[in-house]
Design an enzyme around this catalytic site. Structure first.
Site, PDB file in Angstrom:
ATOM      1  N   ASP A 217       0.764  -1.155  -0.110  1.00 49.81           N
ATOM      2  CA  ASP A 217       0.193   0.075  -0.003  1.00 49.81           C
ATOM      3  C   ASP A 217       0.930   1.302  -0.135  1.00 49.81           C
ATOM      4  OD1 ASP A 217      -2.601   1.238   0.439  1.00 49.81           O
ATOM      5  OD2 ASP A 217      -1.839   1.912   2.298  1.00 49.81           O
ATOM      6  N   GLU A 277       0.888  -0.652  -5.052  1.00 49.80           N
ATOM      7  CA  GLU A 277       0.195   0.569  -5.322  1.00 49.80           C
ATOM      8  C   GLU A 277       0.935   1.656  -5.889  1.00 49.80           C
ATOM      9  OE1 GLU A 277      -1.604   2.874  -2.363  1.00 49.80           O
ATOM     10  OE2 GLU A 277      -3.415   3.410  -3.393  1.00 49.80           O
TER      11      GLU A 277
HETATM   12  C1  GLC Z   1      -4.294   3.341  -0.163  1.00 46.51           C
HETATM   13  C2  GLC Z   1      -5.305   2.421  -0.164  1.00 46.51           C
HETATM   14  C3  GLC Z   1      -6.366   3.439   0.416  1.00 46.51           C
HETATM   15  C4  GLC Z   1      -6.076   3.891   1.557  1.00 46.51           C
HETATM   16  C5  GLC Z   1      -4.736   4.504   1.689  1.00 46.51           C
HETATM   17  C6  GLC Z   1      -4.371   4.850   2.952  1.00 46.51           C
HETATM   18  O1  GLC Z   1      -4.357   4.192  -1.227  1.00 46.51           O
HETATM   19  O2  GLC Z   1      -5.646   2.117  -1.527  1.00 46.51           O
HETATM   20  O3  GLC Z   1      -7.747   2.788   0.347  1.00 46.51           O
HETATM   21  O4  GLC Z   1      -6.954   4.883   2.061  1.00 46.51           O
HETATM   22  O5  GLC Z   1      -3.838   3.788   0.800  1.00 46.51           O
HETATM   23  O6  GLC Z   1      -3.631   3.576   3.658  1.00 46.51           O
END
Ligand code: GLC
Ligand code: CA
Length: 553
Positions: A217, A277
């Site tokens: 993440d 991500e």
């Molecule tokens: C990433 C996740 C999102 C979350 C953020 C903070 O962007 O996909 O859903 O709110 O991280 O952890």
């Protein structure tokens, strides 16, 4: 017993003669555990619910599922605020339920990937509770604490992406801590080797438990400038009405890559895959995440793909760039932070056909697709009608410009019954009326449904080596409406023709340069399209039609 899970899944073994690994052949499926299936009818999905749906996922053609965070959490950010990395939140079940899920999934040939929130913990994590307790606590330096510039003034001008300043004052020790997301999500200090070791141990814990990989993440926010230099101002304002800042000093620092290389070394010891991500402005930036020596992420997600306009030249250009970048592409059309693809592209006239043409696209490209639950049945965003209905804090803070992410996180639509068959309780988010039409039960019985189309494309991917291994060769590159390409592997060639326009189109192909002096086509799949002349390779397509055929000499 756990060791057995692993060796049975020896993942570093190539699965084809080209040396591809399992994750290059796999179709991944992201699911939001709160919303997938509720086994105990408390209105919130859970692990046993997921286990009960493995037959469905298998039939659909899924090889791996990525479960968004299911660890103990105060649920401020619905699980992205983790208070214990080594357990399962009771609302989702127990570690034993998790083991059962891994075992049952394995019987279905499905691997489990977990979400690893690397940048921050919950403010209720024991590390942070200790950290904030005193300036000399053992975990003080596990987070980023600084003095303010003066009374009531934070250390610098950095902003949280979630609408507040990025610093929160803590009266107990009269310092500020840094949080790129909600104040309840303090950033870990990745410059502290103890933090690194603790986080590496978390990954080992899950790999040993049979997890086949991790989705990392928010990787680009792992490091901050130690001098806390103010970010320069950009033009205009953001959706929270704040002046835009260019995130030069708190995002994408080069140290991110060192951390990814370290995480990869451990992953390799367990034959695990790392998905990232990776929000990037362009393909050049995305390319860096593979690592200079392919020693960082195996699957950095192409999230730019979710922002493209439905247009043949736009996709053609983007796909060519990614395909030429040298890594193994990872295609994504939406996720739990992005409006569903159906709602983004529907034109009110050809909505279902548009959902199909999109499936015909991202599931036939060279690379690994990551689906999002419900895309296969044409789920639509169900955005809150008023501020009082919003559950996602960014929607509460940013209403009405920012409605939050509830709309793309609603319960999976299993049937046309009450609450779409998700729960007999009250679902945590409301089910839209469209669930009566768009649900697994109804669509399973309809050969023309979006679901049936997805299943056919996914089956083709399994049956046709060219769709998994083949090179990507763009065809008819000046066509403004129809996106066409050949996937070619050895003697095997598959032609994909996608009408990305609202008009009827007719296209012909000259495949001499691809080695076909007198090609013949055999239709594999068509939807709103038909071959006019197999020998001359001419195809007509209705708006958003899809034509996929095998080409032979
Ligand atoms: C990433 C996740 C999102 C979350 C953020 C903070 O962007 O996909 O859903 O709110 O991280 O952890
Ligand atoms: Ca439940």
């Amino acid at each position: 017993r756990r060791v057995l899970f692993r060796s049975a899944f020896a993942q570093n073994k190539p699965v084809d003669e080209q040396g591809h690994l399992w994750w290059q052949h796999a179709v991944f499926y992201e699911l939001y555990p709160r919303s997938f299936a509720d086994s105990n009818n408390d209105g919130i999905g859970d692990l046993n619910g997921i286990t009960s749906k493995l037959d469905y996922l298998k039939q659909l053609g899924i090889d791996a599922i990525w479960i968004t965070p299911c660890f103990p959490s105060p649920q401020i950010d619905f699980g992205y605020d983790v208070s214990d990395y080594l357990n399962i939140d009771p609302m989702y079940g127990t570690l034993q339920d998790f083991d059962t899920l891994v075992q049952e999934a394995k019987k279905h040939g499905i691997r489990i990937v977990l979400d690893f929130v690397v940048n921050h913990t919950s403010d209720q994590h024991k590390w942070f509770l200790d950290s904030r307790s005193s300036k000399t606590s053992a975990h003080r330096d596990w987070y980023i604490w600084r003095n303010g510039k003066g009374p009531g003034q934070p250390p610098n001008n950095w902003q949280s992406i979630f609408g507040t300043p990025a610093w929160k004052y803590d009266p107990a020790t009269e310092q500020y801590y840094y949080h790129y997301f909600y104040p309840e999500q303090p950033d870990l200090n990745w410059r502290n080797p103890q933090v690194q070791e603790a986080m590496f141990d978390v990954t080992r814990f899950w790999y040993k438990r049979g997890v086949a990989g991790l989705r990392l993440d928010a990787v680009d926010s792992l490091y901050e400038d130690p001098d806390l230099t103010d970010n320069p101002l950009g033009a205009g304002t953001d959706k929270f009405g704040r002046p835009n800042r260019i995130e030069k000093f708190n995002r994408n620092l080069p140290e991110v890559h060192t951390a990814l290389q370290d995480l990869r070394k451990i992953a390799d010891q367990y034959d695990a895959v790392l998905i990232g991500e990776t929000w990037t402005p362009d393909v050049e930036a995305l390319k860096k995440y593979y690592g200079k020596h392919s020693n960082e992420l195996q699957l950095p997600m192409d999230l730019m793909f979710t922002t493209l306009k439905l247009s043949a030249p736009v996709y053609r250009q983007h796909i060519a760039a990614l395909d030429a970048a040298g890594g193994w592409p990872t295609y994504v059309i939406t996720n739990h932070d992005i409006v569903r693809s159906y709602s983004r592209y529907a034109d009110g006239l050809h909505d279902e056909q548009i959902a199909k043409v999109l499936a015909g696209l991202y599931l036939t490209l060279r690379g690994t697709p990551i689906m999002y639950y419900g895309e296969e049945i044409g789920m639509q965003n169900n955005d809150p009608k008023g501020k009082e209905d919003v559950r996602d804090p960014i929607g509460i803070l940013g209403w009405p410009l920012e409605k939050g992410r509830d709309g793309e996180r609603t319960p999976m639509q299993w049937s046309s019954g009450a609450n779409a068959g998700f729960t007999t309780g009250t679902p945590w988010l409301p089910v839209p009326d469209s669930a009566k039409t768009y649900n697994v039960e109804t669509e399973s019985k309809d050969a023309n449904s979006i679901l049936s189309f997805y299943m056919q494309v996914l089956r083709l991917r399994k049956e046709e080596p060219a769709l998994r291994e083949g090179s990507y060769i763009a065809l008819n590159e000046s066509d403004a409406n129809v996106l066409s390409y050949l996937r070619q592997y050895r003697d095997d060639s598959v032609l994909v023709v996608l009408n990305l326009s609202a008009e009827k189109q007719q296209v012909s192909f000259d495949l001499t340069h691809q080695g076909f002096a007198a090609p013949k086509t055999k239709t594999l799949l068509e939807s709103a399209a038909a071959a006019v002349d197999a020998a001359a390779v001419t195809v007509t397509l209705d708006p958003y039609g899809v034509f996929i055929a095998k080409v032979t000499k």
